[in-house]
Scaffold this motif. Sequence first.
Motif, PDB file in Angstrom:
ATOM      1  N   GLY A  78       0.802  -1.212   0.000  1.00 43.54           N
ATOM      2  CA  GLY A  78       0.000   0.000   0.000  1.00 43.54           C
ATOM      3  C   GLY A  78       0.836   1.262   0.000  1.00 43.54           C
ATOM      4  O   GLY A  78       0.752   2.090  -0.904  1.00 43.54           O
ATOM      5  N   SER A  79       1.680   1.412   1.017  1.00 44.62           N
ATOM      6  CA  SER A  79       2.407   2.662   1.219  1.00 44.62           C
ATOM      7  C   SER A  79       3.268   3.052   0.022  1.00 44.62           C
ATOM      8  O   SER A  79       3.358   4.228  -0.329  1.00 44.62           O
ATOM      9  N   LEU A  80       3.908   2.072  -0.613  1.00 44.36           N
ATOM     10  CA  LEU A  80       4.734   2.383  -1.785  1.00 44.36           C
ATOM     11  C   LEU A  80       3.897   3.051  -2.869  1.00 44.36           C
ATOM     12  O   LEU A  80       4.321   4.031  -3.492  1.00 44.36           O
ATOM     13  N   PHE A  81       2.700   2.510  -3.100  1.00 39.55           N
ATOM     14  CA  PHE A  81       1.841   3.035  -4.158  1.00 39.55           C
ATOM     15  C   PHE A  81       1.121   4.315  -3.743  1.00 39.55           C
ATOM     16  O   PHE A  81       0.700   5.091  -4.609  1.00 39.55           O
ATOM     17  N   ALA A  82       0.980   4.558  -2.450  1.00 41.29           N
ATOM     18  CA  ALA A  82       0.354   5.805  -1.996  1.00 41.29           C
ATOM     19  C   ALA A  82       1.153   7.003  -2.467  1.00 41.29           C
ATOM     20  O   ALA A  82       0.606   8.085  -2.717  1.00 41.29           O
ATOM     21  N   ALA A  83       2.471   6.821  -2.591  1.00 41.35           N
ATOM     22  CA  ALA A  83       3.350   7.920  -3.005  1.00 41.35           C
ATOM     23  C   ALA A  83       3.670   7.870  -4.497  1.00 41.35           C
ATOM     24  O   ALA A  83       4.594   8.555  -4.946  1.00 41.35           O
ATOM     25  N   SER A  84       2.940   7.080  -5.255  1.00 41.18           N
ATOM     26  CA  SER A  84       3.196   6.987  -6.694  1.00 41.18           C
ATOM     27  C   SER A  84       2.629   8.199  -7.427  1.00 41.18           C
ATOM     28  O   SER A  84       1.792   8.940  -6.895  1.00 41.18           O
ATOM     29  N   ILE A  85       3.074   8.378  -8.653  1.00 42.60           N
ATOM     30  CA  ILE A  85       2.576   9.479  -9.479  1.00 42.60           C
ATOM     31  C   ILE A  85       1.070   9.367  -9.682  1.00 42.60           C
ATOM     32  O   ILE A  85       0.337  10.363  -9.618  1.00 42.60           O
ATOM     33  N   GLU A  86       0.584   8.144  -9.891  1.00 46.13           N
ATOM     34  CA  GLU A  86      -0.839   7.949 -10.197  1.00 46.13           C
ATOM     35  C   GLU A  86      -1.740   7.959  -8.972  1.00 46.13           C
ATOM     36  O   GLU A  86      -2.970   7.986  -9.110  1.00 46.13           O
ATOM     37  N   SER A  87      -1.170   7.916  -7.783  1.00 42.84           N
ATOM     38  CA  SER A  87      -1.976   7.972  -6.559  1.00 42.84           C
ATOM     39  C   SER A  87      -2.786   9.263  -6.529  1.00 42.84           C
ATOM     40  O   SER A  87      -2.305  10.328  -6.928  1.00 42.84           O
ATOM     41  N   SER A  88      -4.012   9.174  -6.032  1.00 41.94           N
ATOM     42  CA  SER A  88      -4.864  10.362  -5.930  1.00 41.94           C
ATOM     43  C   SER A  88      -4.631  11.136  -4.642  1.00 41.94           C
ATOM     44  O   SER A  88      -5.334  12.102  -4.352  1.00 41.94           O
ATOM     45  N   ALA A  89      -3.626  10.732  -3.867  1.00 36.41           N
ATOM     46  CA  ALA A  89      -3.260  11.475  -2.662  1.00 36.41           C
ATOM     47  C   ALA A  89      -2.760  12.864  -3.036  1.00 36.41           C
ATOM     48  O   ALA A  89      -2.243  13.092  -4.135  1.00 36.41           O
ATOM     49  N   HIS A  90      -2.897  13.806  -2.106  1.00 35.59           N
ATOM     50  CA  HIS A  90      -2.433  15.174  -2.329  1.00 35.59           C
ATOM     51  C   HIS A  90      -0.907  15.183  -2.453  1.00 35.59           C
ATOM     52  O   HIS A  90      -0.212  14.446  -1.748  1.00 35.59           O
ATOM     53  N   PRO A  91      -0.356  16.028  -3.331  1.00 35.76           N
ATOM     54  CA  PRO A  91       1.105  16.110  -3.470  1.00 35.76           C
ATOM     55  C   PRO A  91       1.839  16.377  -2.165  1.00 35.76           C
ATOM     56  O   PRO A  91       2.952  15.868  -1.952  1.00 35.76           O
ATOM     57  N   GLU A  92       1.226  17.154  -1.271  1.00 32.60           N
ATOM     58  CA  GLU A  92       1.874  17.442   0.016  1.00 32.60           C
ATOM     59  C   GLU A  92       1.963  16.175   0.876  1.00 32.60           C
ATOM     60  O   GLU A  92       2.952  15.966   1.588  1.00 32.60           O
ATOM     61  N   PHE A  93       0.942  15.338   0.806  1.00 28.40           N
ATOM     62  CA  PHE A  93       0.978  14.080   1.550  1.00 28.40           C
ATOM     63  C   PHE A  93       2.034  13.157   0.963  1.00 28.40           C
ATOM     64  O   PHE A  93       2.778  12.491   1.695  1.00 28.40           O
ATOM     65  N   LYS A  94       2.131  13.109  -0.360  1.00 27.92           N
ATOM     66  CA  LYS A  94       3.167  12.288  -0.996  1.00 27.92           C
ATOM     67  C   LYS A  94       4.558  12.739  -0.549  1.00 27.92           C
ATOM     68  O   LYS A  94       5.432  11.905  -0.258  1.00 27.92           O
ATOM     69  N   GLN A  95       4.778  14.044  -0.483  1.00 30.17           N
ATOM     70  CA  GLN A  95       6.067  14.556  -0.038  1.00 30.17           C
ATOM     71  C   GLN A  95       6.332  14.200   1.420  1.00 30.17           C
ATOM     72  O   GLN A  95       7.476  13.912   1.806  1.00 30.17           O
ATOM     73  N   ALA A  96       5.278  14.212   2.225  1.00 27.93           N
ATOM     74  CA  ALA A  96       5.433  13.828   3.633  1.00 27.93           C
ATOM     75  C   ALA A  96       5.851  12.370   3.762  1.00 27.93           C
ATOM     76  O   ALA A  96       6.653  12.014   4.641  1.00 27.93           O
ATOM     77  N   ILE A  97       5.336  11.521   2.876  1.00 31.71           N
ATOM     78  CA  ILE A  97       5.732  10.105   2.868  1.00 31.71           C
ATOM     79  C   ILE A  97       7.213   9.994   2.512  1.00 31.71           C
ATOM     80  O   ILE A  97       7.976   9.281   3.167  1.00 31.71           O
ATOM     81  N   VAL A  98       7.619  10.706   1.475  1.00 32.84           N
ATOM     82  CA  VAL A  98       9.006  10.675   1.016  1.00 32.84           C
ATOM     83  C   VAL A  98       9.962  11.136   2.122  1.00 32.84           C
ATOM     84  O   VAL A  98      11.068  10.605   2.277  1.00 32.84           O
ATOM     85  N   GLN A  99       9.526  12.108   2.895  1.00 42.53           N
ATOM     86  CA  GLN A  99      10.384  12.682   3.933  1.00 42.53           C
ATOM     87  C   GLN A  99      10.326  11.914   5.251  1.00 42.53           C
ATOM     88  O   GLN A  99      11.103  12.192   6.170  1.00 42.53           O
ATOM     89  N   ALA A 100       9.428  10.937   5.348  1.00 45.81           N
ATOM     90  CA  ALA A 100       9.261  10.193   6.601  1.00 45.81           C
ATOM     91  C   ALA A 100      10.525   9.401   6.928  1.00 45.81           C
ATOM     92  O   ALA A 100      11.159   8.814   6.050  1.00 45.81           O
ATOM     93  N   ALA A 101      10.874   9.397   8.196  1.00 45.56           N
ATOM     94  CA  ALA A 101      12.037   8.647   8.671  1.00 45.56           C
ATOM     95  C   ALA A 101      11.582   7.494   9.565  1.00 45.56           C
ATOM     96  O   ALA A 101      10.398   7.393   9.924  1.00 45.56           O
ATOM     97  N   GLU A 102      12.510   6.640   9.908  1.00 46.19           N
ATOM     98  CA  GLU A 102      12.208   5.523  10.799  1.00 46.19           C
ATOM     99  C   GLU A 102      11.581   6.043  12.098  1.00 46.19           C
ATOM    100  O   GLU A 102      12.086   6.993  12.701  1.00 46.19           O
ATOM    101  N   GLY A 103      10.478   5.447  12.497  1.00 43.38           N
ATOM    102  CA  GLY A 103       9.814   5.837  13.738  1.00 43.38           C
ATOM    103  C   GLY A 103       8.823   6.970  13.602  1.00 43.38           C
ATOM    104  O   GLY A 103       8.216   7.383  14.602  1.00 43.38           O
ATOM    105  N   ASP A 104       8.607   7.453  12.368  1.00 43.54           N
ATOM    106  CA  ASP A 104       7.691   8.579  12.178  1.00 43.54           C
ATOM    107  C   ASP A 104       6.232   8.171  12.088  1.00 43.54           C
ATOM    108  O   ASP A 104       5.354   9.023  11.961  1.00 43.54           O
ATOM    109  N   THR A 105       5.937   6.860  12.131  1.00 45.40           N
ATOM    110  CA  THR A 105       4.547   6.409  12.168  1.00 45.40           C
ATOM    111  C   THR A 105       4.277   5.719  13.502  1.00 45.40           C
ATOM    112  O   THR A 105       5.187   5.203  14.143  1.00 45.40           O
TER     113      THR A 105
END
Length: 314
Positions: free
Chosen positions: A192-219
């Motif tokens: 799931g999470s890998l595809f949430a940050a994909s180009i085709e995901s309908s998630a907001h671009p800001e959320f996708k960037q937050a996923i990319v910037q997430a570090a270990e322990g951030d969830t």
Amino acid sequence: MNSIKKLFNIEVPIIQGGMVWCSGWRLASAVSNAGGLGLIGAGSMYPEVLREHIQKCRIATSKPFGVNVPLLYPDIEKIMEIIVEEKVEIVFSSAGNPALWTPFLKENNISVVHVIANRKFAEKAEQSGVDAIVAEGFEAGGHNGREETTTLCLVPEICDAVSIPVIAAGGIGSGKAMLAAFALGAEGVQAGSLFAASIESSAHPEFKQAIVQAAEGDTKLSMKSLMPVRLLKNDFYLQVAKAEAEGASRAELIILLGKGRAKKGMFEGDLTEGELEIGQVASYVHDIKPAAQILTEMWQEFILEKERISKLKF
């Protein structure tokens, strides 16, 4: 032949999770076109919106795709009616009793897979007649099992408990993780999470960037007394954590949650007050890529690691 490939008539046993606010027709069709199984996430769609996504997905791909349906959905009867009318061939059900709808779906020649997080519900799902089970571990994003059983422990437990194929989910962020899931007895994986940050995901671009910037322990798994959900830490998460630490009741947590939190965060991009559902593998995601590239890289790594393991000498 691999049972999951055969069941869904797909080229690789990789399923894209039907995530709310992320899994529309663009993502589902992209994954299916790449050889996996794309899922439209009905949990964030009104019935007629779902119909539109199914129709657009069918135009965008000639390959199999499915719909993920949370069974606690308030308009579940209408959702199921649309699924049958639109001749959807695959349904992944979650968050509810599969015995309520599996017979109806099977009568309409629909393959049914149910998502579970413990042995008890896996056995009930098999008894209800589902074709396969998704065993989703504690690492997964979104709504999660109260038992907090990790994928490493859950998958072999479920494989021993049922005779139908098992799809591993939760912490599947690479071909190596996929190979590990197969070693545990799974015959497919859901990511799931890998595809949430994909180009085709309908998630907001800001959320996708937050996923990319997430570090270990951030969830963190949150709202355990209400409905456990893994969230990316933000101001809303901190409010919930504070309320829980102070002994907030279910009623108080419901008020704090309010309505539309997930939409606010994941679809509208409010990274402060929104509910940001994502899995632990968010820390693996470093780029926003096309869904086809994500799937291909996972499958290629799986094959390479499988070959490497076969050559080990002990």
